[in-house]
Enzyme design. Sequence first.
Site, PDB file in Angstrom:
ATOM      1  N   PHE A 129       0.894  -1.319   0.108  1.00  0.00           N
ATOM      2  CA  PHE A 129      -0.104   0.095  -0.298  1.00  0.00           C
ATOM      3  C   PHE A 129       1.244   0.504  -0.254  1.00  0.00           C
ATOM      4  O   PHE A 129       1.874   1.520   1.428  1.00  0.00           O
ATOM      5  CB  PHE A 129      -0.772   0.313   0.849  1.00  0.00           C
ATOM      6  CG  PHE A 129      -1.674   1.661   0.809  1.00  0.00           C
ATOM      7  CD1 PHE A 129      -3.020   1.332   0.610  1.00  0.00           C
ATOM      8  CD2 PHE A 129      -1.694   2.108   2.014  1.00  0.00           C
ATOM      9  CE1 PHE A 129      -4.386   2.437   0.271  1.00  0.00           C
ATOM     10  CE2 PHE A 129      -2.399   3.932   1.720  1.00  0.00           C
ATOM     11  CZ  PHE A 129      -3.249   3.244   1.350  1.00  0.00           C
ATOM     12  N   ASP A 214       9.078   2.803   1.829  1.00  0.00           N
ATOM     13  CA  ASP A 214       7.813   3.497   2.120  1.00  0.00           C
ATOM     14  C   ASP A 214       7.934   3.280   3.282  1.00  0.00           C
ATOM     15  O   ASP A 214       7.748   1.857   3.843  1.00  0.00           O
ATOM     16  CB  ASP A 214       6.788   3.389   1.496  1.00  0.00           C
ATOM     17  CG  ASP A 214       5.814   3.859   2.095  1.00  0.00           C
ATOM     18  OD1 ASP A 214       5.395   3.995   3.249  1.00  0.00           O
ATOM     19  OD2 ASP A 214       4.395   3.315   1.077  1.00  0.00           O
ATOM     20  N   LYS A 243       2.969  10.138   8.559  1.00  0.00           N
ATOM     21  CA  LYS A 243       2.244   9.604  10.107  1.00  0.00           C
ATOM     22  C   LYS A 243       2.727  10.303  10.473  1.00  0.00           C
ATOM     23  O   LYS A 243       2.279  11.126  11.574  1.00  0.00           O
ATOM     24  CB  LYS A 243       2.214   8.123   9.642  1.00  0.00           C
ATOM     25  CG  LYS A 243       1.231   7.659   8.486  1.00  0.00           C
ATOM     26  CD  LYS A 243       0.354   5.806   8.814  1.00  0.00           C
ATOM     27  CE  LYS A 243      -0.742   6.103   7.290  1.00  0.00           C
ATOM     28  NZ  LYS A 243      -0.592   5.512   6.978  1.00  0.00           N
TER      29      LYS A 243
HETATM   30  C1  LIG Z   1      -0.497   5.374   5.190  1.00  0.00           C
HETATM   31  C2  LIG Z   1       0.162   5.085   4.292  1.00  0.00           C
HETATM   32  C3  LIG Z   1       0.246   5.929   3.023  1.00  0.00           C
HETATM   33  C4  LIG Z   1      -0.653   6.877   2.620  1.00  0.00           C
HETATM   34  O1  LIG Z   1      -0.524   7.639   3.329  1.00  0.00           O
HETATM   35  P1  LIG Z   1      -1.572   9.602   2.683  1.00  0.00           P
HETATM   36  O2  LIG Z   1      -1.099   9.787   4.270  1.00  0.00           O
HETATM   37  O3  LIG Z   1      -3.308   8.375   3.278  1.00  0.00           O
HETATM   38  O4  LIG Z   1      -1.213   9.224   1.789  1.00  0.00           O
HETATM   39  C5  LIG Z   1       2.001   4.817   2.223  1.00  0.00           C
HETATM   40  N1  LIG Z   1       2.073   4.106   2.443  1.00  0.00           N
HETATM   41  C6  LIG Z   1       2.446   3.748   3.750  1.00  0.00           C
HETATM   42  C7  LIG Z   1       2.863   2.857   3.950  1.00  0.00           C
HETATM   43  C8  LIG Z   1       1.159   4.205   4.973  1.00  0.00           C
HETATM   44  O5  LIG Z   1       0.851   2.620   5.722  1.00  0.00           O
END
Ligand SMILES: *Cc1c(COP(=O)(O)O)cnc(C)c1O
Length: 395
Positions: A129, A214, A243
Amino acid sequence: MITPVLPTYARVDLEFERGEGPYLIAADGTRYLDFLSGIGVSSFGHGHPQLLDALVTQAGKLWHTSNVFRIPGQETLATRLIDATFADTVFFTNSGAEAVECALKMCRKYHHDTGHPERYRIITFDGAFHGRTLATIAAGGKEKLLGGFGPPMEGYDQVPLGDLNAVRAAITPETAGLLIEPIQGEGGIRVVERAYLEGLRALADEHELLLIFDEIQCGMGRTGKLFAYEWTDITPDIMPIAKAIGGGFPLGACLATENAAVGMVPGTHGSTYGGNPLAMAVGNAALDIILEDGFLEQVRDTANFLNQQLGMILERYSGVIEEVRSIGMMIGLKCKVPNTDLINALRARGMLTVGGAENVVRWLPPLIITKDHVRDAIEILDQACADLGVEAKTG
Ligand SMILES: *Cc1c(COP(=O)(O)O)cnc(C)c1O
């Protein structure tokens, strides 16, 4: 009739009035132990005095200027992130998806500017994701996210997670980089083997690809290290984060080496809000907290205790929970019952959690929790499992 708020979320019918440390408090005064932290965002709990003070103080001075001008808070936070990591440079965003977008653009631009414009494809991993923009849903590769939105953006090749030969086989003369979450969050807390990440680094070096981690969910102390890559012997070239870095204030960043960022010259990328003075005040304060002496040791210590306790619950309620997946305070309870049943049972007992893929219940508690909060959480989990009517083993 459509709801005033675009109905894109399947929301729980519950609302909160305020927060206190690891608790969320509903209008009727009901207190909930918040073990999802706004999906790994409120890592310092709610209303942390240092974050509050930073925000309020900055709010009284200046909110926004524009990236037309220098923003001293960006220079400070970037320098501190660089000192604490592999990176040489940082771009600030408002969200995780934008941080990933920056990473993807940077990766393509690197090859373009180093004489390989044909290299633009990125290899990604199943269960990934990376956000909800058109590029990041293409990177995520899930039909659930892509369906109905037209042809997915070109240039993403997905391989099974955990198979280095599959990565090797997917590399072509058009491959530009590898994008992976060192621990998949939405994917159900899949902890990627350290040796696998090191193998990806070796493949990236061999084929002159950029390695992108990521760390939006697994970074900023979640695993007990500032960033999850620190559990390995290698470093990425580019790392989107978000986050917890804003503790609840919208903030993301894309960290990179000088080499990887070679193409990102003036005019190539930008954001109106990215790194504005308010966000920078909070981001710097969040980093102050996490870099305080002993903070991450405490996270690891509390997480070890939590994971020990979860081991006992797993034994007792093997009819409810099949497996505990965890690293630090990034925890997945893979369920035998539907994960929503356990989430609902926990909520009925006063504890908030969130689901993940593979029938997992995710626990992403605030990093500031103590062993007492852990004891409360385990007690609630014990009761919730019992509520689900699966007999406890009596020994
Ligand atoms: C939450 C998340 C995203 C996206 O972040 P947003 O602030 O919702 O755009 C991308 N990669 C990972 C691993 C995430 O947990």
